[in-house]
Write a protein that holds these residues in place. Sequence first.
Motif, PDB file in Angstrom:
ATOM      1  N   ALA A  40       0.951  -1.084  -0.052  1.00 20.53           N
ATOM      2  CA  ALA A  40      -0.131  -0.057   0.135  1.00 20.53           C
ATOM      3  C   ALA A  40       0.884   0.936  -0.359  1.00 20.53           C
ATOM      4  CB  ALA A  40      -0.780   0.123   1.329  1.00 20.53           C
ATOM      5  N   ILE A  41       0.819   2.641  -0.776  1.00 26.28           N
ATOM      6  CA  ILE A  41       0.950   3.544  -0.009  1.00 26.28           C
ATOM      7  C   ILE A  41      -0.306   4.757   0.337  1.00 26.28           C
ATOM      8  CG2 ILE A  41       2.271   5.682  -1.764  1.00 26.28           C
ATOM      9  CD1 ILE A  41       2.595   3.821  -3.651  1.00 26.28           C
ATOM     10  N   SER A  42      -0.057   4.686   1.300  1.00 25.15           N
ATOM     11  CA  SER A  42      -1.505   5.592   1.956  1.00 25.15           C
ATOM     12  C   SER A  42      -1.025   7.722   2.320  1.00 25.15           C
ATOM     13  CB  SER A  42      -1.362   5.201   3.103  1.00 25.15           C
ATOM     14  OG  SER A  42      -1.755   3.900   3.385  1.00 25.15           O
ATOM     15  N   GLY A  43      -1.892   7.767   2.064  1.00 27.30           N
ATOM     16  CA  GLY A  43      -2.595   9.170   2.389  1.00 27.30           C
ATOM     17  C   GLY A  43      -3.066   9.716   3.868  1.00 27.30           C
ATOM     18  N   ASN A  44      -3.727  10.861   3.888  1.00 25.03           N
ATOM     19  CA  ASN A  44      -4.458  10.299   5.088  1.00 25.03           C
ATOM     20  C   ASN A  44      -5.592  10.573   5.138  1.00 25.03           C
ATOM     21  OD1 ASN A  44      -4.482  11.569   8.007  1.00 25.03           O
ATOM     22  ND2 ASN A  44      -2.528  13.094   6.507  1.00 25.03           N
ATOM     23  N   PHE A  45      -6.535  10.094   3.602  1.00 23.52           N
ATOM     24  CA  PHE A  45      -7.564   9.795   2.954  1.00 23.52           C
ATOM     25  C   PHE A  45      -8.148   8.744   2.518  1.00 23.52           C
ATOM     26  CE2 PHE A  45      -7.486  14.431   3.517  1.00 23.52           C
ATOM     27  CZ  PHE A  45      -8.725  14.173   4.031  1.00 23.52           C
ATOM     28  N   THR A  65     -10.376   6.128   2.904  1.00 21.83           N
ATOM     29  CA  THR A  65     -10.196   4.887   4.629  1.00 21.83           C
ATOM     30  C   THR A  65     -11.611   6.217   4.846  1.00 21.83           C
ATOM     31  OG1 THR A  65      -8.283   6.063   4.338  1.00 21.83           O
ATOM     32  CG2 THR A  65      -8.321   3.944   4.088  1.00 21.83           C
TER      33      THR A  65
ATOM     34  N   LEU B  55      -0.188  -0.070   7.380  1.00 23.02           N
ATOM     35  CA  LEU B  55      -0.793   0.296   6.336  1.00 23.02           C
ATOM     36  C   LEU B  55      -0.766   1.610   6.346  1.00 23.02           C
ATOM     37  CD1 LEU B  55      -2.781  -2.551   5.584  1.00 23.02           C
ATOM     38  CD2 LEU B  55      -1.205  -1.768   4.306  1.00 23.02           C
ATOM     39  N   LYS B  56      -1.358   2.437   7.226  1.00 22.77           N
ATOM     40  CA  LYS B  56      -1.117   3.569   7.805  1.00 22.77           C
ATOM     41  C   LYS B  56      -0.149   4.887   6.982  1.00 22.77           C
ATOM     42  CE  LYS B  56      -3.949   7.541   9.935  1.00 22.77           C
ATOM     43  NZ  LYS B  56      -4.447   7.520   9.591  1.00 22.77           N
ATOM     44  N   ALA B  58       2.479   2.853   5.290  1.00 28.29           N
ATOM     45  CA  ALA B  58       3.333   3.115   3.930  1.00 28.29           C
ATOM     46  C   ALA B  58       3.451   4.081   2.778  1.00 28.29           C
ATOM     47  CB  ALA B  58       2.682   2.192   3.499  1.00 28.29           C
ATOM     48  N   LYS B  59       4.767   4.239   2.723  1.00 28.68           N
ATOM     49  CA  LYS B  59       4.839   4.819   1.107  1.00 28.68           C
ATOM     50  C   LYS B  59       5.039   4.154  -0.359  1.00 28.68           C
ATOM     51  CE  LYS B  59       2.837   8.757   3.357  1.00 28.68           C
ATOM     52  NZ  LYS B  59       1.881   9.319   2.795  1.00 28.68           N
ATOM     53  N   GLU B  60       5.454   5.361  -0.752  1.00 25.86           N
ATOM     54  CA  GLU B  60       6.310   3.750  -2.067  1.00 25.86           C
ATOM     55  C   GLU B  60       7.585   3.384  -1.915  1.00 25.86           C
ATOM     56  OE1 GLU B  60       5.760   8.024  -2.408  1.00 25.86           O
ATOM     57  OE2 GLU B  60       7.824   9.017  -3.419  1.00 25.86           O
ATOM     58  N   GLN B 267      -7.657   5.490  12.537  1.00 24.24           N
ATOM     59  CA  GLN B 267      -8.268   6.078  11.222  1.00 24.24           C
ATOM     60  C   GLN B 267      -8.163   7.816  12.243  1.00 24.24           C
ATOM     61  OE1 GLN B 267     -11.167   2.882  10.154  1.00 24.24           O
ATOM     62  NE2 GLN B 267     -11.399   3.693   8.444  1.00 24.24           N
ATOM     63  N   ILE B 271      -1.632  11.633  10.163  1.00 21.36           N
ATOM     64  CA  ILE B 271      -0.112  11.852  10.218  1.00 21.36           C
ATOM     65  C   ILE B 271       0.264  12.904   9.114  1.00 21.36           C
ATOM     66  CG2 ILE B 271       1.675  10.529   9.099  1.00 21.36           C
ATOM     67  CD1 ILE B 271       0.202   8.517  11.070  1.00 21.36           C
ATOM     68  N   ARG B 274      -2.604  18.505   9.623  1.00 26.88           N
ATOM     69  CA  ARG B 274      -3.515  18.100   8.131  1.00 26.88           C
ATOM     70  C   ARG B 274      -4.180  19.381   9.217  1.00 26.88           C
ATOM     71  NH1 ARG B 274      -5.357  16.450   3.987  1.00 26.88           N
ATOM     72  NH2 ARG B 274      -3.908  16.669   2.775  1.00 26.88           N
TER      73      ARG B 274
END
Lengths: 680, 279
Positions: A40-45, A65, B55-56, B58-60, B267, B271, B274
Amino acid sequence: MKYPSGADYAEALQNTAACFRDPELAGGTVQSTPLGMPRAISGNFASVFCIVSPRGKRYAIKCFTRHIVDQQDRYVAVSTALADLDRPWQVAFDYQQYGIFVQGRWYPLLKMEWIEAQGLLPWLEEHLHDSEAIADVTAEFGAAVSDLQSAGLAHGDLQHGNLLVDRAGRLRVIDYDGMFVQSLANRGAAEMGHLNYQSPLRTMDDFDQTLDRFAAWLIYVSLLLLVDDPGLWIQFHDEGEEKLLFGRDDFVDQEVLEALSGPPEFDPALQSLRSCWDADDLAQVPPFDPAALPTPSEMLSGDFVVSTAPAAASRARRTRSAEPLPPVEDLEFCGGLLLSRTSLALAVVGLLGLPLAVFLPVAGAAVAVAGLLTAVLIAVPAYRSQPENDARQSAAAELAARRHDREVAEDRLAEVQQGERGGGARGPGRTVVPSQRAASPSQHDAQRLRELEAERARAHDALQELQSTEAVRLRDALSRRQETHVQALLKANEIDRAILLGVNRSLARQLASRGVFTAADLTSVEVIDGGGRSGRGQTMVVLRSGRRVKIDGFTAANGKSLRSWYLGEVAKAQASAPIALSASETAKIRQGIEIERRQLKSAQARLMKRISQENRMAKHRAQNGQVRERQNDSRNAAAAARRLVLGAQDDLEEAQWAEQVAARRAESYARLNVWRFLLR
Amino acid sequence: MPYTAEISRANPTCFVFVVDQSGSMQDQIGGGEVVQRKAQVVSDAINRLLYELTLKCAKEEGVRDYFHVACLGYGASVGSAFAGALREREMVPLSEIATNPARLEERTKKTPDGAGGLVEQTVKFPVWLDPVADGGTPMTQALAQARRLVSDWVDAHPSCFPPVVLHLTDGESTDGDPSTATQGIMSLLSTDGNALLFNLHVSSAGGTPATFPDNDAALPDQFAKLLFSISSYLPEHMKVYAKQQGLATSDGTRGFVYNADVTSIVQFLDIGTRASDLR
Ligand SMILES: Nc1ncnc2c1ncn2[C@@H]1O[C@H](COP(=O)(O)OP(=O)(O)O)[C@@H](O)[C@H]1O
Ligand SMILES: [Mg+2]
């Protein structure tokens, strides 16, 4: 509505045949981590996954999400608007309302082409020293914003996470969740964007085509400054920070603008930031228009003036390969013809002696021997004495010498090539790390630092003085208080009531006529014995005002009793005067001092911070100068090395040519042997 | 405003799980088809949360260390509850968590097929923590240890988003009233606010499951009420997210979950920086 979490989606994606209805996705393969779990690559949404379709095409699947108000309408509107725009930075997408089946329900998804790319932060970190690449991305970013602006659109969340740089170094703008499109104007914003990129004034009610101005300037200027000076990254971006060069705190206190000022090419850029940050109202943030700033390529060429290799390489080179070699010549001996012919004749005679020897052994042998012998005796010296022989020898020597030259040239080339390769490690391509040592600040910087330092020293002295100031103020306050007390008591003593003194009423009136009613009106009494008309002396008093007046009718004796009365009253009053300040008075003074102390302290702290910042910047600028110098040095060194190699190559080619010429000549002469001498 | 600090690699925060592994966790809860041991319920919850966190973040380029995670178990003893490569580790950067589950379990799940029926699916489930049920319930001691971890963390990261402690238990402490220990945790401060304590109560006392309630009226026993009372109030932005997920919230809403799913707290975390006043 509760949306599935990243893990819920990841779990559903373990069975793509069941979770998708899109035929390209159903049964596709999810790209996974080394552990074999969906990557996964996650952002805040959202979490984004990569799916390879059964036919081998890659897609990015954005799974949401968090709930986004009116999501479908928004995406439909955005899709229409962007389709018209059709620019290279865009990422095509397909919003599927019933896209993915998770825990018994369908959820929307966004299907996009998969972009093999890096986020702006990791990309920048890898390309800091590739200013050209940064310049390209900067220009592309500017163009993308202009595209949006002129189409009346706004992205809404311009920030590093939504700017990708693909394998070809092209900028791609993603994440259109919060986009402003005219037809959505009355829906309001879906989000507020990244705090480190948005004006503190932005609220959920701000939703129009000017939405991106603040972030656009911020990003463009940051990138532009980095093109000029990659060292700013080290200076202004701490590892792991979620920003480029500036964050929310900077928008407020703006000290960073001060810290950055200096290089003249920065001025217009910093000016644009200032006008964004100073705005009291979002409407004051100027439209994005980088025309007043140097372009990225101007920034790039800026003051990087170096003499580089290409100039040396363009030096005209002789191309020997095009020239024909001299032919191998068919040479003949010029002189000694008579002798060679004679010896040839004698040899023939000698040879004729051989058959004769069959019949007349002695005579035949004698003729043969004599003939051949004389032939040899004549031919050899004659041959030896021919100038062509010398020429042949010198040709051979010449060839040996040229061969040696060529070998030397080969070694030399190998050597300089080695040098160039070794020097390559210091070449222009390599990351130049600023060294911490020996970077001395420029005159201008040093001057400014000195001034700041002096200011700080003044603040420091003032703080030190405050210590003694406190004592002085307390003492002064006490004496003022004592004085007031004394004066109050003295004032309470009217002179005409002071019968005890023997000062009679008429004398008291005399005093009153001079403005002296109470002891408080005097400061001293002077008595002059034996003077005056009566010879009984005179009396002078010094008034509060400092005026000295003679009191009519006062004899010396009157004066003396007035004086002793006055002094007595003063002594009494002083005796009852307070010897200390009251607690509240002391506290008040101390508090005043404390306030001053704090003010000085915080001024001092501000100065210290400013100084350390200026110091850092000065050092940084100096280092940067050094880096450039060293970059230039190393570029120059590389250019020099290149020049050496090219020169050595030329020399070698020349030597090879000379060797070949010598070889031809040597070969030509090698044919001139003794047989050739005889048999011509 | 508290609870607005940036969660970033430059300013990471920590997550401390405190899990009850006492003998009573052997008991079963639920009814009908889904009967599970409490120990299984809580270890599943933590494993799920850990996966959710990875997962939250996880970046590229991989999982970023926005969080560091500790996992304390208490029962026969008090200490790190990680299994596998992370055994005995206390505070572990999230990227290491991501690459070091003890194993992947294959689990069969019955999920709705969308047409009213159920289908069985096999899914891989990463496991960092095994279900354990053994010994007494030294809850107070474990919470004191969590306090120490959090205290060290805020000392080292004074401006972090306040650490989150998630305590999972069936509620019956054998070493005294945990209130003092939990007060100790909640009184720890970063410049962004007090540490947050959430409680997940798994109980066989029955009653209606509850997720982030604002009063204890419907809670079945004194254990549940006690755990409710020692849970932090939900910070404003978390309430916004809770509301988005369809939960009713009020001023009294607390980080307490009774016999229900707790994964949504991931949730609730933002991160990066914001703006949190979302609708
Ligand atoms: N089309 C795509 N191709 C490749 N990676 C993508 C694509 N879209 C998004 N991503 C990756 O997923 C991350 C999150 O996507 P984004 O749309 O920004 O979600 P969010 O709204 O949560 O910020 C991005 O930062 C990017 O790295
Ligand atoms: Mg994004």
